[in-house]
Design an enzyme around this catalytic site. Structure first.
Site, PDB file in Angstrom:
ATOM      1  N   LYS A 218       3.111  -8.185  16.407  1.00 14.46           N
ATOM      2  CA  LYS A 218       4.080  -9.601  15.794  1.00 14.46           C
ATOM      3  C   LYS A 218       3.941 -10.497  16.428  1.00 14.46           C
ATOM      4  CE  LYS A 218       6.150  -7.294  12.189  1.00 14.46           C
ATOM      5  NZ  LYS A 218       6.226  -7.908  10.890  1.00 14.46           N
TER       6      LYS A 218
ATOM      7  N   ASN B 290       0.852  -1.316   0.056  1.00 10.25           N
ATOM      8  CA  ASN B 290       0.084  -0.009  -0.005  1.00 10.25           C
ATOM      9  C   ASN B 290       0.776   1.283  -0.154  1.00 10.25           C
ATOM     10  OD1 ASN B 290       0.942   0.293   2.519  1.00 10.25           O
ATOM     11  ND2 ASN B 290      -1.230   0.346   3.629  1.00 10.25           N
TER      12      ASN B 290
ATOM     13  N   PHE C 106       2.689   2.629   2.165  1.00  6.10           N
ATOM     14  CA  PHE C 106       2.690   3.380   3.606  1.00  6.10           C
ATOM     15  C   PHE C 106       3.972   3.940   3.623  1.00  6.10           C
ATOM     16  CE2 PHE C 106       2.610   3.433   8.187  1.00  6.10           C
ATOM     17  CZ  PHE C 106       2.395   4.686   8.365  1.00  6.10           C
TER      18      PHE C 106
ATOM     19  N   LEU D 276       5.730  -9.583   4.576  1.00  6.46           N
ATOM     20  CA  LEU D 276       6.550  -8.712   5.168  1.00  6.46           C
ATOM     21  C   LEU D 276       5.704  -7.303   5.420  1.00  6.46           C
ATOM     22  CD1 LEU D 276       8.715 -10.654   4.022  1.00  6.46           C
ATOM     23  CD2 LEU D 276       9.873  -8.758   3.393  1.00  6.46           C
TER      24      LEU D 276
ATOM     25  N   TYR E 134       3.269  -2.377  17.796  1.00  4.01           N
ATOM     26  CA  TYR E 134       4.045  -3.426  16.969  1.00  4.01           C
ATOM     27  C   TYR E 134       4.596  -4.764  17.679  1.00  4.01           C
ATOM     28  CZ  TYR E 134       8.367  -4.362  13.892  1.00  4.01           C
ATOM     29  OH  TYR E 134       9.366  -4.965  13.221  1.00  4.01           O
TER      30      TYR E 134
ATOM     31  N   GLY F  88      -5.329 -17.324   5.703  1.00  3.85           N
ATOM     32  CA  GLY F  88      -6.544 -17.914   4.915  1.00  3.85           C
ATOM     33  C   GLY F  88      -6.220 -18.380   3.702  1.00  3.85           C
TER      34      GLY F  88
ATOM     35  N   ASP G  56      -4.163  -3.063   0.438  1.00  4.83           N
ATOM     36  CA  ASP G  56      -3.837  -2.953   1.736  1.00  4.83           C
ATOM     37  C   ASP G  56      -4.176  -4.343   2.604  1.00  4.83           C
ATOM     38  OD1 ASP G  56      -4.213  -2.220   4.828  1.00  4.83           O
ATOM     39  OD2 ASP G  56      -4.065  -0.091   4.064  1.00  4.83           O
TER      40      ASP G  56
ATOM     41  N   ALA H 243       7.569 -12.488   8.553  1.00  2.00           N
ATOM     42  CA  ALA H 243       8.707 -11.788   9.026  1.00  2.00           C
ATOM     43  C   ALA H 243       8.454 -11.023  10.269  1.00  2.00           C
ATOM     44  CB  ALA H 243       8.816 -10.525   8.033  1.00  2.00           C
TER      45      ALA H 243
HETATM   46  P1  NAD Z   1       9.484  -1.167   5.203  1.00  2.00           P
HETATM   47  O1  NAD Z   1       8.755  -0.132   6.077  1.00  2.00           O
HETATM   48  O2  NAD Z   1      10.512  -0.655   4.308  1.00  2.00           O
HETATM   49  O3  NAD Z   1       8.698  -2.206   4.580  1.00  2.00           O
HETATM   50  C1  NAD Z   1       7.482  -2.446   5.033  1.00  2.00           C
HETATM   51  C2  NAD Z   1       6.442  -2.620   3.769  1.00  2.00           C
HETATM   52  O4  NAD Z   1       5.017  -3.010   4.033  1.00  2.00           O
HETATM   53  C3  NAD Z   1       6.463  -1.142   3.113  1.00  2.00           C
HETATM   54  O5  NAD Z   1       6.668  -1.281   1.724  1.00  2.00           O
HETATM   55  C4  NAD Z   1       4.925  -0.590   3.318  1.00  2.00           C
HETATM   56  O6  NAD Z   1       4.393   0.273   2.388  1.00  2.00           O
HETATM   57  C5  NAD Z   1       4.290  -1.874   3.346  1.00  2.00           C
HETATM   58  N1  NAD Z   1       3.094  -1.959   4.282  1.00  2.00           N
HETATM   59  C6  NAD Z   1       2.861  -1.561   5.639  1.00  2.00           C
HETATM   60  N2  NAD Z   1       1.706  -1.631   5.925  1.00  2.00           N
HETATM   61  C7  NAD Z   1       0.900  -2.106   4.883  1.00  2.00           C
HETATM   62  C8  NAD Z   1      -0.354  -2.715   4.694  1.00  2.00           C
HETATM   63  N3  NAD Z   1      -1.501  -2.601   5.739  1.00  2.00           N
HETATM   64  N4  NAD Z   1      -0.830  -3.187   3.503  1.00  2.00           N
HETATM   65  C9  NAD Z   1       0.225  -3.250   2.525  1.00  2.00           C
HETATM   66  N5  NAD Z   1       1.426  -3.069   2.642  1.00  2.00           N
HETATM   67  C10 NAD Z   1       1.679  -2.608   3.840  1.00  2.00           C
HETATM   68  O7  NAD Z   1      10.397  -2.076   6.553  1.00  2.00           O
HETATM   69  P2  NAD Z   1      11.241  -3.427   6.124  1.00  2.00           P
HETATM   70  O8  NAD Z   1      12.541  -2.821   7.058  1.00  2.00           O
HETATM   71  O9  NAD Z   1      11.492  -3.472   4.802  1.00  2.00           O
HETATM   72  O10 NAD Z   1      10.578  -4.650   6.745  1.00  2.00           O
HETATM   73  C11 NAD Z   1       9.935  -5.711   6.374  1.00  2.00           C
HETATM   74  C12 NAD Z   1       9.391  -6.555   7.244  1.00  2.00           C
HETATM   75  O11 NAD Z   1      10.408  -7.050   8.239  1.00  2.00           O
HETATM   76  C13 NAD Z   1       8.343  -5.899   8.297  1.00  2.00           C
HETATM   77  O12 NAD Z   1       7.226  -6.812   8.616  1.00  2.00           O
HETATM   78  C14 NAD Z   1       9.038  -5.696   9.523  1.00  2.00           C
HETATM   79  O13 NAD Z   1       8.435  -5.809  10.949  1.00  2.00           O
HETATM   80  C15 NAD Z   1      10.158  -6.974   9.412  1.00  2.00           C
HETATM   81  N6  NAD Z   1      11.421  -6.738  10.300  1.00  2.00           N
HETATM   82  C16 NAD Z   1      12.451  -5.667   9.853  1.00  2.00           C
HETATM   83  C17 NAD Z   1      13.534  -5.252  10.542  1.00  2.00           C
HETATM   84  C18 NAD Z   1      14.424  -4.482  10.112  1.00  2.00           C
HETATM   85  O14 NAD Z   1      15.360  -4.130  10.693  1.00  2.00           O
HETATM   86  N7  NAD Z   1      14.518  -4.116   8.953  1.00  2.00           N
HETATM   87  C19 NAD Z   1      13.639  -6.010  11.728  1.00  2.00           C
HETATM   88  C20 NAD Z   1      12.573  -6.833  12.312  1.00  2.00           C
HETATM   89  C21 NAD Z   1      11.557  -6.880  11.504  1.00  2.00           C
END
Ligand code: NAD
Ligand code: UDP
Length: 323
Positions: free
Chosen positions: A150, A35, A37, A74, A146, A103, A59, A115
């Protein structure tokens, strides 16, 4: 290797875009759902011309109907400033998002990877953190949307597995950095590099004695793919992170040295519930997946700094109010 139809939710984000890149290069049919965000289309624009890549604006809190063989889930804002921006939405994204991908996996008999995060350990009293440690999370604090979101998602993954035999995987990701981090996401690596390159003060929260262990994004994506392709009797959770542990002050000094910046180090108040230490115990990942990180912090920072120098920062925007 057999080619698969793979859904990556949050596929336009920092980690998701690299994962999509790898899966497209391997020849799989990849659907990237996002989405936007906390990301922008520019992260995946270079993939749009490929016949085996598809981009869906959606979303994850809303149901979707797709046929796929594998799902990497993710979608979720990951930086504290992003996930606290609309905390109720963050919880919905984790919980409803998990229900929707589970689902779909149940209906399609797809394999689905979550993730998850080191935040499930909260402010840990056990150091380093093994997967068996149950954590110390404040359920009513500003990070809870958060952390608890998670944790609830992990519960859903395990219950769909036990009750409905869905083929699941759960990885707990520790702080990961690299090119394509959002320059205004407020995470420590992106903040320090941007501040150093723009000659702004480098903002150390608290005394800077708190620690984090930093994993380069390529190592992380490799661990994630290994877990998805690993044996069906190893569903996790498994820690994926780099055990190299640094204080935040050490990181700030390293960024200053490597950028040659004249920025000053300044101190700002420590945010509530900020974990004091964090380091993954990766024994399980080594044993079960043959995975260990290969990129030391200095080398990863070099690539990340080079990327930050190459972008036009005006093309990046903060989250907009209607998400
Ligand atoms: P990021 O914010 O760059 O990526 C998250 C993506 O999810 C974004 O593109 C965002 O637009 C999308 N998103 C958010 N809400 C959404 C929704 N409701 N519907 C559809 N898309 C949505 O962050 P990242 O670092 O790439 O993290 C990716 C995943 O890894 C996440 O789930 C995060 O919790 C997990 N994670 C990352 C880290 C890190 O250090 N980078 C550490 C622990 C966990
Ligand atoms: N931090 C900091 N200055 C910043 C941003 C973050 O000192 O400009 C600290 C933050 O308080 C935390 C650590 O760096 O102790 C890592 O923060 P980040 O937001 O990257 O991730 P977290 O691991 O806390 O989710």
């Amino acid at each position: 290797m057999s080619l698969k139809r793979i859904l990556v939710t949050g596929g336009a984000g920092f980690l998701g875009s690299h994962l999509c890149e790898r899966l497209v290069a391997e020849g799989h049919d990849v659907i990237c759902l996002d989405n936007f965000f906390t990301s922008q289309k520019s992260n995946v624009a270079h993939l749009l011309g490929q016949a085996n890549f598809e981009l869906v604006r959606h979303d994850i809190t809303q149901p979707m109907w797709l046929e796929v063989d594998e799902i990497y889930n993710l979608a979720c804002p990951a930086a504290p400033g992003h996930y606290q921006y609309n905390p109720i939405k963050t919880m919905k994204t984790s919980v409803l998002g998990a229900i929707h991908v589970l689902g779909m996996a149940k209906r399609c008999r797809a394999k689905v990877l979550q993730a998850s995060t080191s935040e499930v350990y909260g402010d840990p009293e056990v150091h380093p953190q093994p997967e068996s440690y149950r954590g110390a999370v404040n359920p009513i604090g500003p990070r809870a949307c958060y952390d608890e979101g998670k944790r609830a998602a992990e519960t859903l993954f395990m219950d769909y597995h036990r009750s409905n035999r869905v083929n699941v995987r759960v990885i707990r990701i520790f702080n990961t950095y690299g090119p394509r981090m959002h320059p205004f996401d407020g995470r420590v690596v992106s903040n320090f590099i941007r501040q150093a390159l723009q000659g702004e003060d480098i903002t150390i929260f608290g005394e800077g004695n708190q620690t984090r262990s930093f994993c380069y994004r390529d190592d992380l994506v490799e661990g994630m793919i290994r877990m998805m392709n690993g044996p069906d009797d190893f569903i996790g959770p498994v820690n994926i992170g780099n055990p190299g542990e640094f204080t935040i002050r050490e990181l700030a000094e390293l960024v200053l040295e490597m950028t040659g910046s004249k920025s000053r180090l300044v101190h700002e108040p420590l945010p509530a519930d900020d974990p004091t230490q964090r380091q993954p115990d990766i024994t399980l990942a080594k044993e079960k997946l043959g995975w260990t990180p290969t990129v030391p912090l200095r080398e990863g920072l070099q690539k990340t700094i080079a990327w930050f120098r190459s972008i036009d920062i005006r093309h990046y925007r903060a989250p907009t109010p209607n998400y």
